[in-house]
Enzyme design. Structure first.
Site, PDB file in Angstrom:
ATOM      1  N   GLY A   1       0.776  -1.243   0.000  1.00  0.00           N
ATOM      2  CA  GLY A   1       0.000   0.000   0.000  1.00  0.00           C
ATOM      3  C   GLY A   1       0.800   1.282   0.000  1.00  0.00           C
TER       4      GLY A   1
ATOM      5  CD  GLU B   1       1.136   0.808   6.814  1.00  0.00           C
ATOM      6  OE1 GLU B   1       1.161   0.763   5.573  1.00  0.00           O
ATOM      7  OE2 GLU B   1       0.891  -0.176   7.535  1.00  0.00           O
ATOM      8  CG  ASP B   2      -1.463   1.684   3.238  1.00  0.00           C
ATOM      9  OD1 ASP B   2      -1.262   1.480   4.459  1.00  0.00           O
ATOM     10  OD2 ASP B   2      -1.973   0.831   2.488  1.00  0.00           O
TER      11      ASP B   2
ATOM     12  CG  ASP C   1      -8.160   0.597  10.701  1.00  0.00           C
ATOM     13  OD1 ASP C   1      -9.007   1.338  10.204  1.00  0.00           O
ATOM     14  OD2 ASP C   1      -8.456  -0.459  11.283  1.00  0.00           O
TER      15      ASP C   1
ATOM     16  CE  LYS D   1     -10.153   4.128   7.489  1.00  0.00           C
ATOM     17  NZ  LYS D   1     -10.676   2.745   7.293  1.00  0.00           N
TER      18      LYS D   1
ATOM     19  CG  PHE E   1     -12.588  -0.010   3.337  1.00  0.00           C
ATOM     20  CD1 PHE E   1     -11.833  -0.584   4.352  1.00  0.00           C
ATOM     21  CD2 PHE E   1     -12.259  -0.303   2.023  1.00  0.00           C
ATOM     22  CE1 PHE E   1     -10.774  -1.438   4.060  1.00  0.00           C
ATOM     23  CE2 PHE E   1     -11.210  -1.155   1.721  1.00  0.00           C
ATOM     24  CZ  PHE E   1     -10.467  -1.720   2.748  1.00  0.00           C
ATOM     25  CB  VAL E   2     -10.197   5.393   1.919  1.00  0.00           C
ATOM     26  CG1 VAL E   2     -11.197   6.340   2.573  1.00  0.00           C
ATOM     27  CG2 VAL E   2      -9.050   5.085   2.870  1.00  0.00           C
TER      28      VAL E   2
ATOM     29  CG  ASP F   1      -5.775  -3.833  -1.077  1.00  0.00           C
ATOM     30  OD1 ASP F   1      -5.344  -3.315  -0.020  1.00  0.00           O
ATOM     31  OD2 ASP F   1      -6.092  -5.028  -1.152  1.00  0.00           O
TER      32      ASP F   1
ATOM     33  NE  ARG G   1      -2.494  -3.556  -3.600  1.00  0.00           N
ATOM     34  CZ  ARG G   1      -2.482  -3.656  -2.274  1.00  0.00           C
ATOM     35  NH1 ARG G   1      -2.307  -2.585  -1.538  1.00  0.00           N
ATOM     36  NH2 ARG G   1      -2.653  -4.813  -1.668  1.00  0.00           N
TER      37      ARG G   1
HETATM   38  P1  IMP Z   1      -3.713  -1.302  11.470  1.00  0.00           P
HETATM   39  O1  IMP Z   1      -2.728  -2.319  11.944  1.00  0.00           O
HETATM   40  O2  IMP Z   1      -5.119  -1.648  11.923  1.00  0.00           O
HETATM   41  O3  IMP Z   1      -3.357   0.115  11.806  1.00  0.00           O
HETATM   42  O4  IMP Z   1      -3.837  -1.526   9.924  1.00  0.00           O
HETATM   43  C1  IMP Z   1      -3.230  -0.817   8.967  1.00  0.00           C
HETATM   44  C2  IMP Z   1      -3.425  -1.539   7.641  1.00  0.00           C
HETATM   45  O5  IMP Z   1      -4.798  -1.849   7.430  1.00  0.00           O
HETATM   46  C3  IMP Z   1      -3.062  -0.649   6.486  1.00  0.00           C
HETATM   47  O6  IMP Z   1      -1.724  -0.812   6.098  1.00  0.00           O
HETATM   48  C4  IMP Z   1      -4.005  -1.110   5.403  1.00  0.00           C
HETATM   49  O7  IMP Z   1      -3.423  -2.175   4.689  1.00  0.00           O
HETATM   50  C5  IMP Z   1      -5.211  -1.615   6.102  1.00  0.00           C
HETATM   51  N1  IMP Z   1      -6.326  -0.642   6.095  1.00  0.00           N
HETATM   52  C6  IMP Z   1      -6.867   0.006   7.148  1.00  0.00           C
HETATM   53  N2  IMP Z   1      -7.870   0.819   6.784  1.00  0.00           N
HETATM   54  C7  IMP Z   1      -7.962   0.705   5.436  1.00  0.00           C
HETATM   55  C8  IMP Z   1      -8.829   1.318   4.449  1.00  0.00           C
HETATM   56  O8  IMP Z   1      -9.705   2.163   4.717  1.00  0.00           O
HETATM   57  N3  IMP Z   1      -8.601   0.955   3.162  1.00  0.00           N
HETATM   58  C9  IMP Z   1      -7.639   0.046   2.799  1.00  0.00           C
HETATM   59  N4  IMP Z   1      -6.830  -0.554   3.687  1.00  0.00           N
HETATM   60  C10 IMP Z   1      -6.993  -0.236   4.995  1.00  0.00           C
HETATM   61 MG    MG Z   2      -1.126  -1.958   4.435  1.00  0.00          MG
END
Ligand code: IMP
Ligand code: MG
Length: 182
Positions: A45, A101-102, A105, A133, A154-155, A161, A167
């Protein structure tokens, strides 16, 4: 616009502005202070975001990538992090790492990775995300560099993706809920 996109959240001009700003912040913080500045992109991502930063930094960073899995194919996190592809360096103790990182969450991926990289012996570990987020956090985590704070939707696009699709869109958009409800 792609037919599965409900609305554009961050358009190409804003991505350009935000990546210029973050590259400037990294230049300012590491300029003259680091022998080995390493941008560590989290596959897949972060790729477009990482490429923008590489073009815009006046410092000449070194590049590494890692791949981790936290999500399955849907829109919900599984909560556990697995390293799929690691990186190796003989001189990790000389490396100032900026993890790219993209989106953040729950915060689990980056808090796990920061701990992992410190234990591996990195000189310093910072984090950089295009999107955040914060309303979805499950663990305390604040990135050092952050592009745009987004609501709990969800984006996709610009690296992000849904089931490996979208992507390559040049903007970040909200996916129509009926696409993932199918
Ligand atoms: P975390 O460990 O929950 O912070 O997850 C981060 C990862 O979740 C990111 O690198 C994304 O791959 C995925 N992710 C979280 N939210 C989204 C979204 O809205 N769209 C796409 N991927 C997401
Ligand atoms: Mg990711």
């Amino acid at each position: 616009m792609n037919k599965d996109i409900l609305k554009v959240l961050v358009d190409e001009q804003e991505i350009d502005r935000v990546t210029t700003r973050i590259a400037g912040e990294i230049d300012r913080d590491f300029g003259g202070k680091s022998e080995h500045l390493v941008l560590l992109g989290i596959l897949k991502g972060s790729l477009p975001f990482m490429a923008e930063l590489m073009k815009k930094l006046t410092l000449n960073p070194e590049i590494e990538v890692m791949k981790v899995s936290s999500y399955g194919t849907g829109t919900k996190t599984s909560g556990s992090i697995k390293i799929i592809l690691d990186w190796q360096r003989p001189n990790i103790e000389e490396c100032d790492i900026v993890v790219v990182e993209d989106i953040i969450d729950s915060g689990r991926t980056l808090s796990y990775l920061c701990e992992y990289l410190k234990q591996k012996g990195a000189k310093s570990v910072h984090t950089c995300t295009l999107l955040d987020k914060p309303s979805r956090r499950e663990v305390d985590f604040v990135p050092d560099y952050c592009g745009v704070t987004v609501p709990d939707e969800f984006v996709v696009g610009f690296g992000l993706d849904y089931a490996e699709k979208y992507r390559a869109l040049p903007y970040i958009g909200v996916l129509k809920p009926e696409v993932y409800a199918k």
